[in-house]
Design an enzyme around this catalytic site. Structure first.
Site, PDB file in Angstrom:
ATOM      1  CG  ASN A 199     -28.538 -45.535  21.389  1.00  0.00           C
ATOM      2  OD1 ASN A 199     -27.697 -46.111  20.707  1.00  0.00           O
ATOM      3  ND2 ASN A 199     -29.582 -46.167  21.902  1.00  0.00           N
ATOM      4  CD  GLU A 219     -25.664 -49.788  19.932  1.00  0.00           C
ATOM      5  OE1 GLU A 219     -26.835 -49.353  19.854  1.00  0.00           O
ATOM      6  OE2 GLU A 219     -25.259 -50.500  20.861  1.00  0.00           O
ATOM      7  CD  GLU A 232     -22.879 -49.417  24.025  1.00  0.00           C
ATOM      8  OE1 GLU A 232     -23.937 -50.040  24.290  1.00  0.00           O
ATOM      9  OE2 GLU A 232     -22.853 -48.353  23.374  1.00  0.00           O
TER      10      GLU A 232
END
Length: 502
Positions: A72, A173, A292
Site C-alpha cells: 500500500n 492492489e 503477497e
C-alpha cells in the site's frame, strides 16, 4: 492408524521450480525497514546502516527476490524522495499506514541490501497517485548506464553502476478501496497497459507484473482479472495474487486447511488468464506472481487500528508484529507446498513480509534478532525445493472442516534435484495423532533416507520470543526408511516434515 500413500514417478512432473518462488517483501510499514533491516545505531550495523545480524538471517532464510517498497505504501511513493544525500531527503506523511516516512532508507540502500543478501530486485511503481512519466523516470534513474540527466544523477549520488532492475510491479492492489488512487478494473487496465508499453520502449527485456485481485474474496474477483488482462495481455508477463490466512472465529481445523483455498485461488486465476488468452487468440501464457502471502491475524490488526489517534503520525511504529506459533508454522509450510504444487504456473512468490511485520525474522531496537517458527519451513523449502516438482496425488484419511468440508490429513509435494535426489515436503494436519506415510518410489534411483526433520511440539501454541528465541526448532525424526523401492515414515501430529532421499 490409517496410512496415507502416494506414488512418485519421474515420468510425471508438474514443472521446474523458478528460484523466485522463494521471494519476500520489504515495505515501508511499521518496523520492517527502520529497526528491522536498517538501524544505523545498532551494534551490528555496517557502514550503510544495515543490521548485519539481520543480513545473516536473511541469507540463512534463502530469500531469492525482494519486492519493494510496497504494498500500500507504493501508492503514495515519490521515488525521488528516497535518493541523494540522506540529510537532504524530505520527511513525508505516509497515508497508507498513517505514519511518518523519513526516507533515510531509499533506493541506494535497498540495492546495497540486495547485494549483501544475494537477492534480486522486484520494484513496484506508483500507479495510484502517479503514472507513466514517473515510472519511466524511475526506470531511467535505476537502469540507464549514464549520459542522461537522471542516470547521471544516480552516478552523482554515488551509484556508478546501474541497479539492473528487470522485474517490476505495475502498482499494488488497485482493486482495493483502501488503496490511495484506487481505480476500476478498466481504469487500472488502461494505465497499466500504457505504463507497460512505455517501460518496454526503454527496455524490451523488462519483466512486468500486473495487479490481480487483492484477495479471492473481493467482490470483483475474476471479473477484475479478466478486464485487466484484456487491456494488458500482450504487454505483461505475470498477474499478481495476494492471500492471507488466519483462524476465523477460532476455527483451527479450517485454518490448517488454508492451502485448499490457496490452490483454488491459483487454479481460478490460471483459468481466467487462459480464457482471456483464448479469446484474444494469443499463444502467450501468462504466469502468476503470488507476491503477497502469509499467515496474518488481520482481524486483530483491524481492531487495533481503530484505536490509533488520528492526529498522531508516529515514525516506524510497532505495527502488524504477529507472534507465530507452531500451528501457524505448519499452515505456512502447507502454503509453501501449495505453491510448489503449482510450479508450472507460479513464477514468483513473496512471503509478506521479511522483518518484524508479519515476518519470519524479529528484532528489537538495539537488541537481538531471532527466528520465528515460520522461519524454518521457508528456509528448508528454499534450500531443498529446487529442481523439478513431481506429481503427487495422495490417498489419505480425511477430517471434517467447517469451511472446506472433507480435507486430507496429508498435504504433500516432492521435488527432484538435478543430482537425482528427492525431497518430500509433507504436512500432517491432524491434531490428535501421528500419520503413517508410504511412498512408492517407482522409477526413482533413491535408496536411503538422508534426513527426516519435523517442526512440531506438544504445545501447538509454542512460539519463539525475545526471552526464549529457540523454544521451537526443527528436530530429527527416527524410523523413516527406504525398502524395496518404498519409503515408510511416521508424521507426528500437527507437523511440517522434510524427508530427504538419495
Amino acid at each position: 492408524m490409517t496410512t496415507a500413500r502416494f506414488t512418485l514417478d519421474p515420468a510425471f512432473t508438474v514443472g521446474d521450480v523458478d528460484p523466485r518462488l522463494f521471494g519476500s517483501f520489504v515495505e515501508h510499514l511499521g518496523r520492517c525497514v527502520y529497526t528491522g533491516v536498517f538501524e544505523p545505531d545498532h551494534p551490528t550495523a555496517d557502514e550503510r546502516g544495515l543490521r548485519q545480524d539481520v543480513l545473516d538471517l536473511v541469507r540463512e532464510l534463502g530469500v531469492t527476490v525482494v519486492r519493494y517498497p510496497g504494498g500500500n505504501f507504493v501508492s503514495g511513493y515519490r521515488w525521488e524522495d528516497s535518493v541523494g544525500p540522506v540529510h537532504e531527503r524530505p520527511r513525508r506523511l505516509d497515508l497508507a499506514w498513517h505514519s511518518i516516512e523519513t526516507n533515510r532508507f531509499g533506493l541506494s540502500e535497498y540495492q546495497d541490501f540486495l547485494r549483501k543478501t544475494g537477492a534480486e530486485p522486484m520494484m513496484a511503481v506508483n500507479l495510484g497517485t502517479r503514472g507513466v512519466a514517473e515510472a519511466l523516470e524511475l526506470q531511467e534513474y535505476a537502469n540507464h548506464p549514464g549520459g542522461t540527466a537522471l542516470s547521471d544523477l544516480r552516478i552523482a549520488h554515488g551509484d556508478k553502476d546501474p541497479f539492473g532492475i528487470r522485474l517490476w510491479c505495475l502498482g499494488n492492489e488497485m482493486d482495493g478501496p483502501w488503496q490511495t488512487g484506487h481505480k476500476t478494473a478498466r481504469e487500472y487496465g488502461r494505465i497499466a497497459a500504457e505504463t507497460a508499453r512505455a517501460m518496454r520502449q526503454f527496455d524490451g527485456g523488462t519483466e512486468l507484473v500486473v495487479c490481480g485481485s487483492s484477495s479471492r474474496s473481493m467482490p470483483t474477483f475474476a471479473a477484475w482479472e479478466a478486464t485487466v488482462l484484456e487491456e494488458t495481455y500482450e504487454l505483461i508477463d505475470h498477474i499478481s495474487l495476494h492471500a492471507y490466512y488466519w483462524p476465523e472465529d477460532g476455527d483451527v481445523d479450517s485454518f490448517l486447511a488454508s492451502a485448499v483455498d490457496m490452490e483454488s485461488f491459483i487454479e481460478e486465476v490460471v483459468a481466467t488468464a487462459d480464457h482471456v488468452g483464448a479469446r484474444l487468440k494469443s499463444s502467450k501464457r501468462i504466469t502468476l506472481s503470488f507476491d503477497e502471502w502469509n499467515v496474518w491475524y488481520l482481524p486483530e490488526w483491524v481492531a487495533r487500528s481503530k484505536t490509533f489517534p488520528q492526529d498522531e503520525w508516529p515514525e516506524a511504529p510497532r505495527r502488524l508484529e504477529d507472534s507465530y506459533s507452531v500451528t501457524d508454522a505448519v499452515v505456512l509450510g502447507s502454503l509453501l507446498i501449495a505453491l510448489l504444487r503449482h510450479a508450472d504456473r507460479v513464477a514468483v512468490a513473496c512471503l509478506a513480509q521479511l522483518v518484524n511485520v508479519i515476518a519470519p525474522i524479529m528484532t528489537e531496537p538495539g537488541g537481538p534478532a531471532w527466528r520465528q517458527t515460520t522461519f524454518f519451513p521457508f528456509a528448508q523449502a528454499a534450500r531443498y525445493g529446487r529442481g523439478q516438482v513431481l506429481v503427487v496425488r495422495v490417498d489419505t484419511p480425511t477430517y471434517t472442516t467447517r469451511k472446506y468440508g472433507e480435507v486430507g490429513l496429508l498435504h504433500a509435494t516432492a521435488v527432484r534435484a538435478e543430482d537425482g535426489s528427492v525431497t518430500v515436503f509433507a504436512v500432517n494436519r491432524g491434531r490428535s495423532g501421528p500419520l503413517p506415510l508410504e511412498v512408492d518410489l517407482r522409477g526413482l534411483d533413491v535408496t536411503r533416507v538422508v534426513e527426516h526433520s519435523a517442526l512440531a511440539d506438544a504445545d501447538p501454541d509454542a512460539r519463539n520470543t525475545l526471552d526464549d528465541p529457540e523454544r521451537v526448532l526443527p528436530h530429527a525424526v527416527e524410523g523413516a526408511a527406504v525398502r524395496d523401492g518404498r519409503l515408510t515414515a511416521v508424521l507426528e501430529p500437527l507437523s511440517w516434515n522434510v524427508i530427504r532421499l538419495a
